[in-house]
Design a protein around this motif. Structure first.
Motif, PDB file in Angstrom:
ATOM      1  N   TYR A 121       5.740   4.728  -9.364  1.00  0.00           N
ATOM      2  CA  TYR A 121       5.096   5.562  -8.326  1.00  0.00           C
ATOM      3  C   TYR A 121       3.769   4.815  -7.806  1.00  0.00           C
ATOM      4  O   TYR A 121       3.572   4.456  -6.739  1.00  0.00           O
ATOM      5  CB  TYR A 121       4.416   6.800  -8.923  1.00  0.00           C
ATOM      6  CG  TYR A 121       5.444   7.805  -9.379  1.00  0.00           C
ATOM      7  CD1 TYR A 121       6.612   8.208  -8.346  1.00  0.00           C
ATOM      8  CD2 TYR A 121       5.301   8.718 -10.369  1.00  0.00           C
ATOM      9  CE1 TYR A 121       7.633   8.790  -8.635  1.00  0.00           C
ATOM     10  CE2 TYR A 121       6.618   9.684 -10.701  1.00  0.00           C
ATOM     11  CZ  TYR A 121       7.156   9.804  -9.975  1.00  0.00           C
ATOM     12  OH  TYR A 121       8.668  10.855 -10.347  1.00  0.00           O
ATOM     13  N   ARG A 122       3.123   3.905  -8.736  1.00  0.00           N
ATOM     14  CA  ARG A 122       2.236   2.975  -8.716  1.00  0.00           C
ATOM     15  C   ARG A 122       2.694   1.804  -7.861  1.00  0.00           C
ATOM     16  O   ARG A 122       2.028   1.256  -6.784  1.00  0.00           O
ATOM     17  CB  ARG A 122       1.350   2.509  -9.730  1.00  0.00           C
ATOM     18  CG  ARG A 122       0.493   3.691 -10.202  1.00  0.00           C
ATOM     19  CD  ARG A 122      -0.085   3.340 -11.565  1.00  0.00           C
ATOM     20  NE  ARG A 122      -0.991   4.292 -11.883  1.00  0.00           N
ATOM     21  CZ  ARG A 122      -1.379   4.444 -13.250  1.00  0.00           C
ATOM     22  NH1 ARG A 122      -0.948   3.686 -14.310  1.00  0.00           N
ATOM     23  NH2 ARG A 122      -2.305   5.641 -13.490  1.00  0.00           N
ATOM     24  N   LYS A 123       4.002   1.301  -7.983  1.00  0.00           N
ATOM     25  CA  LYS A 123       4.612   0.402  -7.316  1.00  0.00           C
ATOM     26  C   LYS A 123       4.825   0.664  -5.817  1.00  0.00           C
ATOM     27  O   LYS A 123       4.490  -0.173  -4.901  1.00  0.00           O
ATOM     28  CB  LYS A 123       5.964  -0.109  -7.906  1.00  0.00           C
ATOM     29  CG  LYS A 123       6.838  -0.783  -7.143  1.00  0.00           C
ATOM     30  CD  LYS A 123       8.135  -1.054  -7.704  1.00  0.00           C
ATOM     31  CE  LYS A 123       9.101  -1.774  -6.872  1.00  0.00           C
ATOM     32  NZ  LYS A 123      10.380  -2.039  -7.388  1.00  0.00           N
ATOM     33  N   HIS A 124       4.936   2.177  -5.494  1.00  0.00           N
ATOM     34  CA  HIS A 124       5.211   2.633  -4.240  1.00  0.00           C
ATOM     35  C   HIS A 124       3.668   3.024  -3.441  1.00  0.00           C
ATOM     36  O   HIS A 124       3.636   3.824  -2.724  1.00  0.00           O
ATOM     37  CB  HIS A 124       6.044   3.662  -4.309  1.00  0.00           C
ATOM     38  CG  HIS A 124       7.484   2.991  -4.344  1.00  0.00           C
ATOM     39  ND1 HIS A 124       8.355   2.824  -3.302  1.00  0.00           N
ATOM     40  CD2 HIS A 124       8.319   2.753  -5.285  1.00  0.00           C
ATOM     41  CE1 HIS A 124       9.393   2.264  -3.642  1.00  0.00           C
ATOM     42  NE2 HIS A 124       9.386   2.290  -4.968  1.00  0.00           N
ATOM     43  N   GLY A 125       2.671   2.688  -4.186  1.00  0.00           N
ATOM     44  CA  GLY A 125       1.489   3.149  -3.614  1.00  0.00           C
ATOM     45  C   GLY A 125       0.767   4.159  -3.937  1.00  0.00           C
ATOM     46  O   GLY A 125      -0.347   4.695  -3.541  1.00  0.00           O
ATOM     47  N   PHE A 126       1.319   5.021  -4.886  1.00  0.00           N
ATOM     48  CA  PHE A 126       0.622   6.187  -5.407  1.00  0.00           C
ATOM     49  C   PHE A 126      -0.616   5.826  -6.176  1.00  0.00           C
ATOM     50  O   PHE A 126      -0.581   5.011  -7.136  1.00  0.00           O
ATOM     51  CB  PHE A 126       1.703   6.947  -6.107  1.00  0.00           C
ATOM     52  CG  PHE A 126       2.638   7.741  -5.280  1.00  0.00           C
ATOM     53  CD1 PHE A 126       2.520   9.302  -5.010  1.00  0.00           C
ATOM     54  CD2 PHE A 126       3.766   7.217  -4.883  1.00  0.00           C
ATOM     55  CE1 PHE A 126       3.472   9.784  -4.065  1.00  0.00           C
ATOM     56  CE2 PHE A 126       4.870   7.935  -3.938  1.00  0.00           C
ATOM     57  CZ  PHE A 126       4.655   8.986  -3.627  1.00  0.00           C
ATOM     58  N   VAL A 127      -1.640   6.710  -6.190  1.00  0.00           N
ATOM     59  CA  VAL A 127      -2.775   6.333  -6.936  1.00  0.00           C
ATOM     60  C   VAL A 127      -3.107   7.758  -7.871  1.00  0.00           C
ATOM     61  O   VAL A 127      -2.646   8.837  -7.224  1.00  0.00           O
ATOM     62  CB  VAL A 127      -4.076   6.200  -6.000  1.00  0.00           C
ATOM     63  CG1 VAL A 127      -3.817   4.583  -5.179  1.00  0.00           C
ATOM     64  CG2 VAL A 127      -4.372   7.288  -5.079  1.00  0.00           C
ATOM     65  N   ASP A 128      -3.759   7.577  -8.893  1.00  0.00           N
ATOM     66  CA  ASP A 128      -4.110   8.864  -9.513  1.00  0.00           C
ATOM     67  C   ASP A 128      -5.120   9.834  -8.739  1.00  0.00           C
ATOM     68  O   ASP A 128      -6.146   9.545  -8.056  1.00  0.00           O
ATOM     69  CB  ASP A 128      -4.900   8.486 -10.943  1.00  0.00           C
ATOM     70  CG  ASP A 128      -3.916   7.664 -11.915  1.00  0.00           C
ATOM     71  OD1 ASP A 128      -2.792   7.131 -11.452  1.00  0.00           O
ATOM     72  OD2 ASP A 128      -4.354   6.969 -12.981  1.00  0.00           O
ATOM     73  N   GLY A 129      -4.687  10.840  -8.656  1.00  0.00           N
ATOM     74  CA  GLY A 129      -5.648  11.887  -7.932  1.00  0.00           C
ATOM     75  C   GLY A 129      -6.226  12.999  -9.087  1.00  0.00           C
ATOM     76  O   GLY A 129      -7.124  13.940  -8.604  1.00  0.00           O
ATOM     77  N   GLY A 130      -5.653  13.081 -10.437  1.00  0.00           N
ATOM     78  CA  GLY A 130      -6.409  14.155 -11.216  1.00  0.00           C
ATOM     79  C   GLY A 130      -5.327  14.409 -12.326  1.00  0.00           C
ATOM     80  O   GLY A 130      -4.281  13.871 -12.266  1.00  0.00           O
ATOM     81  N   VAL A 131      -5.786  15.360 -13.138  1.00  0.00           N
ATOM     82  CA  VAL A 131      -4.806  15.814 -14.181  1.00  0.00           C
ATOM     83  C   VAL A 131      -4.779  17.378 -14.114  1.00  0.00           C
ATOM     84  O   VAL A 131      -5.794  18.177 -13.899  1.00  0.00           O
ATOM     85  CB  VAL A 131      -5.487  15.499 -15.426  1.00  0.00           C
ATOM     86  CG1 VAL A 131      -4.630  16.122 -16.713  1.00  0.00           C
ATOM     87  CG2 VAL A 131      -5.707  13.838 -15.576  1.00  0.00           C
ATOM     88  N   ARG A 132      -3.551  17.896 -14.316  1.00  0.00           N
ATOM     89  CA  ARG A 132      -3.412  19.346 -14.373  1.00  0.00           C
ATOM     90  C   ARG A 132      -3.229  19.483 -15.955  1.00  0.00           C
ATOM     91  O   ARG A 132      -2.121  19.102 -16.497  1.00  0.00           O
ATOM     92  CB  ARG A 132      -2.032  19.795 -13.737  1.00  0.00           C
ATOM     93  CG  ARG A 132      -2.098  19.693 -12.257  1.00  0.00           C
ATOM     94  CD  ARG A 132      -1.190  20.559 -11.547  1.00  0.00           C
ATOM     95  NE  ARG A 132      -0.988  20.118 -10.019  1.00  0.00           N
ATOM     96  CZ  ARG A 132      -1.711  20.562  -9.268  1.00  0.00           C
ATOM     97  NH1 ARG A 132      -2.793  21.496  -9.334  1.00  0.00           N
ATOM     98  NH2 ARG A 132      -1.644  20.277  -7.853  1.00  0.00           N
TER      99      ARG A 132
END
Length: 150
Positions: A121-132
């Motif tokens: 996911y990070r390779k595809h540009g996703f960033v951390d947004g929080g934790v459930r």
């Protein structure tokens, strides 16, 4: 020398038996029943699901909901026998491209312990947004990840 045939096509009800096998193998207690997929395919106006076929055999799938200009990946899996060979990368790329034609951003939840998926996911540009907290049935947290689409 024969080359493999790879296709990403809209998920069909005829794919669900193989998808169920993959679900049971990979997700065990969190596996979706076939009736959930049937509902998603036939009743949910927000649902968009795709199967990845190798030489005509379903080896992976991904689903997302699109609501107005937001997309959320609801499920994503590659058969264990084919993991680590780039098929997940192809399927995620397809999903991101599909969503980018319709949405501003895309999100997902992933187990905090699923480091290989998080790297993808990070390779595809996703960033951390929080934790459930305690998102999964076994109490494990989910990392929420986002990506803005262009």
């Amino acid at each position: 020398m024969a080359t493999e045939s790879i296709e990403i096509i809209p998920m069909r009800a005829g794919h669900l038996d193989k998808i169920n096998v993959i679900e049971q193998q990979v997700f065990t207690s969190e596996a979706w029943p076939i009736k959930t997929y049937l509902y998603e395919l036939k009743e949910n106006q927000f649902a968009h699901y795709f199967s990845l076929l190798k030489d005509g055999l379903v080896i992976g799938y991904i689903g997302l909901w699109i609501v107005i200009d937001d997309a959320q990946i609801t499920t994503f899996c590659i058969d264990r026998a084919y993991q680590g060979e780039g098929y997940g990368d192809k399927l995620l790329s397809h999903c991101i491209h599909y969503a980018s034609m319709r949405c501003i951003r895309i999100s997902l939840e992933v187990r905090e312990s699923n480091h290989s998926a998080i790297r993808l996911y990070r390779k595809h540009g996703f960033v951390d947004g929080g934790v459930r907290k305690a998102y999964y049935g076994d109490g494990e947290n989910a990392l929420v990840m986002w990506r803005y689409l262009s």
